[in-house]
Design a protein around this motif. Structure first.
Motif, PDB file in Angstrom:
ATOM      1  N   LEU A  89       0.820  -1.215   0.000  1.00  0.00           N
ATOM      2  CA  LEU A  89       0.000   0.000   0.000  1.00  0.00           C
ATOM      3  C   LEU A  89       0.852   1.263   0.000  1.00  0.00           C
ATOM      4  O   LEU A  89       0.412   2.303  -0.514  1.00  0.00           O
ATOM      5  CB  LEU A  89      -0.935  -0.003   1.210  1.00  0.00           C
TER       6      LEU A  89
ATOM      7  N   ASP B  74      -9.585   3.113   3.222  1.00  0.00           N
ATOM      8  CA  ASP B  74      -8.249   3.616   2.936  1.00  0.00           C
ATOM      9  C   ASP B  74      -8.197   3.964   1.447  1.00  0.00           C
ATOM     10  O   ASP B  74      -8.465   3.101   0.600  1.00  0.00           O
ATOM     11  CB  ASP B  74      -7.227   2.520   3.255  1.00  0.00           C
TER      12      ASP B  74
ATOM     13  N   ARG C 220      -5.829   4.280  -0.541  1.00  0.00           N
ATOM     14  CA  ARG C 220      -4.878   3.452  -1.293  1.00  0.00           C
ATOM     15  C   ARG C 220      -5.519   2.109  -1.666  1.00  0.00           C
ATOM     16  O   ARG C 220      -5.344   1.611  -2.787  1.00  0.00           O
ATOM     17  CB  ARG C 220      -3.610   3.229  -0.469  1.00  0.00           C
ATOM     18  N   THR C 221      -6.269   1.541  -0.728  1.00  0.00           N
ATOM     19  CA  THR C 221      -6.991   0.298  -1.033  1.00  0.00           C
ATOM     20  C   THR C 221      -8.023   0.544  -2.119  1.00  0.00           C
ATOM     21  O   THR C 221      -8.181  -0.276  -3.036  1.00  0.00           O
ATOM     22  CB  THR C 221      -7.676  -0.246   0.234  1.00  0.00           C
TER      23      THR C 221
ATOM     24  N   ASN D 146     -15.152  -5.293  -3.278  1.00  0.00           N
ATOM     25  CA  ASN D 146     -13.772  -4.815  -3.430  1.00  0.00           C
ATOM     26  C   ASN D 146     -12.996  -5.519  -4.537  1.00  0.00           C
ATOM     27  O   ASN D 146     -11.768  -5.616  -4.488  1.00  0.00           O
ATOM     28  CB  ASN D 146     -13.007  -4.947  -2.102  1.00  0.00           C
TER      29      ASN D 146
ATOM     30  N   VAL E 133     -10.065  -7.760  -3.830  1.00  0.00           N
ATOM     31  CA  VAL E 133      -8.857  -7.275  -3.154  1.00  0.00           C
ATOM     32  C   VAL E 133      -9.016  -7.514  -1.659  1.00  0.00           C
ATOM     33  O   VAL E 133     -10.000  -7.098  -1.046  1.00  0.00           O
ATOM     34  CB  VAL E 133      -8.626  -5.782  -3.442  1.00  0.00           C
TER      35      VAL E 133
ATOM     36  N   ALA F 152      -7.142  -7.872   2.368  1.00  0.00           N
ATOM     37  CA  ALA F 152      -6.018  -7.636   3.267  1.00  0.00           C
ATOM     38  C   ALA F 152      -5.808  -8.803   4.225  1.00  0.00           C
ATOM     39  O   ALA F 152      -4.721  -8.950   4.794  1.00  0.00           O
ATOM     40  CB  ALA F 152      -6.234  -6.359   4.063  1.00  0.00           C
TER      41      ALA F 152
ATOM     42  N   VAL G 115      -2.053  -5.662   0.335  1.00  0.00           N
ATOM     43  CA  VAL G 115      -3.317  -6.285  -0.041  1.00  0.00           C
ATOM     44  C   VAL G 115      -3.036  -7.251  -1.184  1.00  0.00           C
ATOM     45  O   VAL G 115      -2.051  -7.107  -1.912  1.00  0.00           O
ATOM     46  CB  VAL G 115      -4.390  -5.252  -0.462  1.00  0.00           C
TER      47      VAL G 115
END
Length: 256
Positions: free
Chosen positions: A59, A78, A80-81, A111, A114, A116, A124
């Motif tokens: 990330l 987030d 970035r996510t 998502n 994706v 984590a 991720v």
């Protein structure tokens, strides 16, 4: 298919990028159940497959776009996510706090897959770039080394509309059919089935997840033995067009 079967978990230890994943699976199968048998179905967690293929995103290397920042603020994520999710998605159709609902590779999922969980700290893990291709590659490697014929599924966890919790779903398939068409068969009262198709790969995925778990079990692989399904050259998970999907029909006109 047989009416009884066995689900055998394979403990591989933590999988890291570029690990020899297939070799680890073969070793685990030898230690756990004497190795692979003809007709076995190997079920693999998508995170382990993606990680072994190096499909891990740090990330701190991601720069969010203005659109990602906007969605992150709206859905409390987030940024970035969100940026990784946008790059992995074909489209985004909505969301709730913590999740974007995305279209990817002909399916609707949170998502864009994706994840984590079970990813290295600060990282991720997107879905494998080509789940069907990964399933075929692993099938060929195991068959070549072990001299047997098997089916391979790569699976993910998904939520379902109006239900609490996750169940398994196949995203990659090689060697078995993913859907069995029961149309034309008779029910208990002799009526012909007109629409029933069994998502056999998804059902196997859910059975495997009972053994895999979702936390620190370190069991990213499962052998399903004794189903008696024919092993062939089939590749891919059967999907339907969005126009035919009951749930997708609600969202088609509300894409972000």
């Amino acid at each position: 298919m047989n009416t009884s079967f066995t689900v055998i978990g394979l403990s591989t230890g933590i999988i890291r990028p570029r690990d020899p994943f297939t070799d680890r699976i073969i070793d685990a199968a030898k230690k756990t159940c004497g190795g692979f048998h003809n007709g076995d179905i190997l079920v693999l967690a998508e995170t382990a497959v993606a990680t072994s293929e190096g499909n891990v995103v740090r990330l701190d290397s991601v720069t969010p776009s203005p659109h990602a920042r906007e969605l992150a603020e709206k859905y409390h994520m987030d940024p970035r996510t969100v940026e990784v999710v946008l790059k992995e998605s074909d489209s985004v159709v909505g969301g709730i706090p913590g999740f974007l609902l995305c279209m990817k590779q002909g399916t609707l999922l949170p998502n864009a897959g994706v994840d984590a969980s079970n990813a290295p700290p600060g990282c991720v893990t997107p879905l494998p770039a080509d789940p069907n291709g990964s399933a075929l590659r692993i099938k060929n490697e195991i068959e070549g080394q072990c001299g047997i014929k098997i089916g391979v599924l790569i699976i993910d966890s998904r939520t379902h509309a109006m239900r609490l919790g996750c169940s398994g779903v196949a995203i990659g398939c090689s060697g078995i059919t993913s859907v069995i068409d029961d149309r034309g068969r008779s029910d208990l009262f002799g009526r012909k089935l007109e629409v029933t198709k069994r998502a056999i790969a998804d059902n196997i995925a859910s059975a495997a997840e009972l053994v895999m778990g979702e936390a620190d079990e370190c069991t990213p692989a499962v052998i399903v033995r004794g189903l008696g399904m024919p092993i062939g050259d089939q590749i891919g998970v059967d999907t339907i067009d969005a126009d035919e999907c009951l749930f997708m029909g609600v969202f088609r006109k509300s894409q972000i």
